[in-house]
Enzyme design. Sequence first.
Site, PDB file in Angstrom:
ATOM      1  N   GLY A  58      -1.120  12.067  -5.047  1.00  0.00           N
ATOM      2  CA  GLY A  58      -1.685  13.172  -4.265  1.00  0.00           C
ATOM      3  C   GLY A  58      -3.079  13.495  -4.764  1.00  0.00           C
ATOM      4  N   CYS A  91       1.108   8.162 -10.119  1.00  0.00           N
ATOM      5  CA  CYS A  91      -0.214   8.773 -10.159  1.00  0.00           C
ATOM      6  C   CYS A  91      -0.111  10.295 -10.309  1.00  0.00           C
ATOM      7  CB  CYS A  91      -0.989   8.351  -8.909  1.00  0.00           C
ATOM      8  SG  CYS A  91      -2.739   8.631  -9.074  1.00  0.00           S
ATOM      9  N   TYR A  92      -0.440  11.075  -9.290  1.00  0.00           N
ATOM     10  CA  TYR A  92      -0.264  12.528  -9.401  1.00  0.00           C
ATOM     11  C   TYR A  92       1.193  12.847  -9.779  1.00  0.00           C
ATOM     12  CZ  TYR A  92      -0.150  17.495  -8.212  1.00  0.00           C
ATOM     13  OH  TYR A  92       0.005  18.855  -8.263  1.00  0.00           O
ATOM     14  N   HIS A 119      -0.703   2.634  -8.548  1.00  0.00           N
ATOM     15  CA  HIS A 119       0.076   2.652  -7.304  1.00  0.00           C
ATOM     16  C   HIS A 119       0.791   1.309  -7.103  1.00  0.00           C
ATOM     17  CE1 HIS A 119      -1.323   6.461  -5.527  1.00  0.00           C
ATOM     18  NE2 HIS A 119      -2.376   6.245  -6.291  1.00  0.00           N
ATOM     19  N   GLU A 174       2.853   0.571  -4.875  1.00  0.00           N
ATOM     20  CA  GLU A 174       3.190   0.312  -3.470  1.00  0.00           C
ATOM     21  C   GLU A 174       2.089  -0.415  -2.709  1.00  0.00           C
ATOM     22  OE1 GLU A 174       2.901   3.118  -4.951  1.00  0.00           O
ATOM     23  OE2 GLU A 174       1.576   4.499  -3.943  1.00  0.00           O
ATOM     24  N   ASP A 232       9.340  -0.550  21.776  1.00  0.00           N
ATOM     25  CA  ASP A 232      10.106   0.614  21.314  1.00  0.00           C
ATOM     26  C   ASP A 232      11.069   1.137  22.388  1.00  0.00           C
ATOM     27  OD1 ASP A 232       8.442   0.233  19.214  1.00  0.00           O
ATOM     28  OD2 ASP A 232       7.159   1.958  19.639  1.00  0.00           O
ATOM     29  N   LYS A 234       8.033   0.294  12.620  1.00  0.00           N
ATOM     30  CA  LYS A 234       7.846  -0.664  13.720  1.00  0.00           C
ATOM     31  C   LYS A 234       8.518  -2.026  13.452  1.00  0.00           C
ATOM     32  CE  LYS A 234       5.580  -1.664  17.583  1.00  0.00           C
ATOM     33  NZ  LYS A 234       5.559  -0.783  18.763  1.00  0.00           N
TER      34      LYS A 234
END
Length: 524
Positions: A59, A86-87, A181, A183, A238, A380
């Site tokens: 964040g 991180c944060y 990070h 990710e 979708d 998706k």
Amino acid sequence: MSQTSHDRLLIIDFGSQVTQLIARRLRELNVYCEIHPYQNVTDAFLDSFAPKAIIFSGGPDSVMREGSPRPPRRAYELGVPILGICYGQQVMMHDLGGKVEAGEHATAEFGRAYVSPTDGPRPDFLNGWFMDGSGREQVWMSHGDHVSEIAPGFEVLGTSPGAPFAITADLDRRFYAVQFHPEVHHTPNGKTLYENFIRDAGFTGDWTMGAYREEAIRKIREQVGDKQVICGLSGGVDSSVAAVLIHEAIGDQLTCVFVDHGLLRLNEAQEVVTMFRDHYNIPLIHADESELFLGELEGISDPETKRKTIGRLFIDVFQKYASEIEGAEFLAQGTLYPDVIESVSFSGGPSVTIKSHHNVGGLPEKMGLKLVEPLRELFKDEVRALGHELGLPASFIGRHPFPGPGLAIRCPGEITREKLEILRKADAVYIDQIRKHGLYDEIWQAFVAILPVRTVGVMGDGRTYDYACALRAVTSVDGMTADYYPFSHDFLGETATRIINEVKGINRVTYDVTSKPPGTIEWE
Ligand code: XMP
């Protein structure tokens, strides 16, 4: 909150730009997770969510600031593993008795860095890390503040030049905290850390599309009972997957309405109708309203007016057909998880409207309908996997996105039937070329725009004065940013020749090499 019976992981969002990527990485590992903004995560919420593990996202704030975001203390008392990023690391250290310093002392780090392990035994959390000859791992850092003293009970497992506490852990409590990070793409081995974390937490990887399908069908039956459902079918992935899934759950209690605004691609309306009505036997109303739409669009060249006109007519038309379906109490929509996530925004005011997107928002309230949204928990690519599971043809599932306002926004200036005809043919040749060259799946979206300009050419011995068109092809992950696709000159030359030879009305072909930003993908 969803009522899934799977093992659940809670991601507490502190406003990082990349929180959604954490969820993506976990879903890829067959772990069910949800993102919730920190403000909503109360003690009562934690108890009812009953997470098997928790992740604190990154964040933009500073834990040093009075009133900065915090998780509830209860998160630390549940006895479940926690991973702070991180944060999230700084919060954890700060809350548990460590120290964080502001990044004024040139310790802020942004971008690529390399983490090395500390001496001593390696816990399972580091399985698969530091294995190659270099003995270090590339990671992506993006922090101003940094931890200057770890909390009691924690040990340091990895360091980088700018982050002496790059990887820390309290192994007894199973609390892990990293400054970088894991990710993002630029931490190439980051997924392994998530995998180690969830294994430690005891996740069995029970989030599969087969399981999801069964559960979704049960929930739709429960929600709908013996009532009627209507579904606006656009022909996109979708709404199609939603329709097939709902049909599997409740059969003929579902009626689909396909609004044909006359702005579809070549043969598109027929293909959608054939597939759903003939192949899937789904009751389908083909609302051919092209005269209405094209009539109302006559003379309009302003992009926003076009979009608003189409949006308004779409709702009117849908409502007209839907109200003819007796006993309809539910409206099905193909809403996806990214539309549902209520992310933390620190930017304050509303963002600028670049384009008014076409959707059926507001319709349920207006018509007194309740919503059925069986894809609300999916990203998706998971919708595509579900479509595959439901037996939708691969060629259909892999189709490029197509915007609600259709060809209207690929026809800058005034829309005429003549221009639409030319555009349809040119687009079909272009897509055929892309498929023939095996490039379709590498490209995120490709289409032709017909330009509001005629140019002079020469064909045979004669002069021509016809439309110019622009080819567009982009790579992208989510449509938010995009790069133009680097076709070879041979491909472009061959395609231009084919379009000019095969499509009467076009005598010049250009290639659009604008990225987004500063351009947008569509021309309007
Ligand atoms: P832009 O042009 O904004 O497009 O870069 C990003 C993506 O969104 C699609 N798009 C739309 N999709 N209704 C939709 O359903 C719309 O009004 C709309 N406008 C743009 C566009 O095709 C691209 O994939």
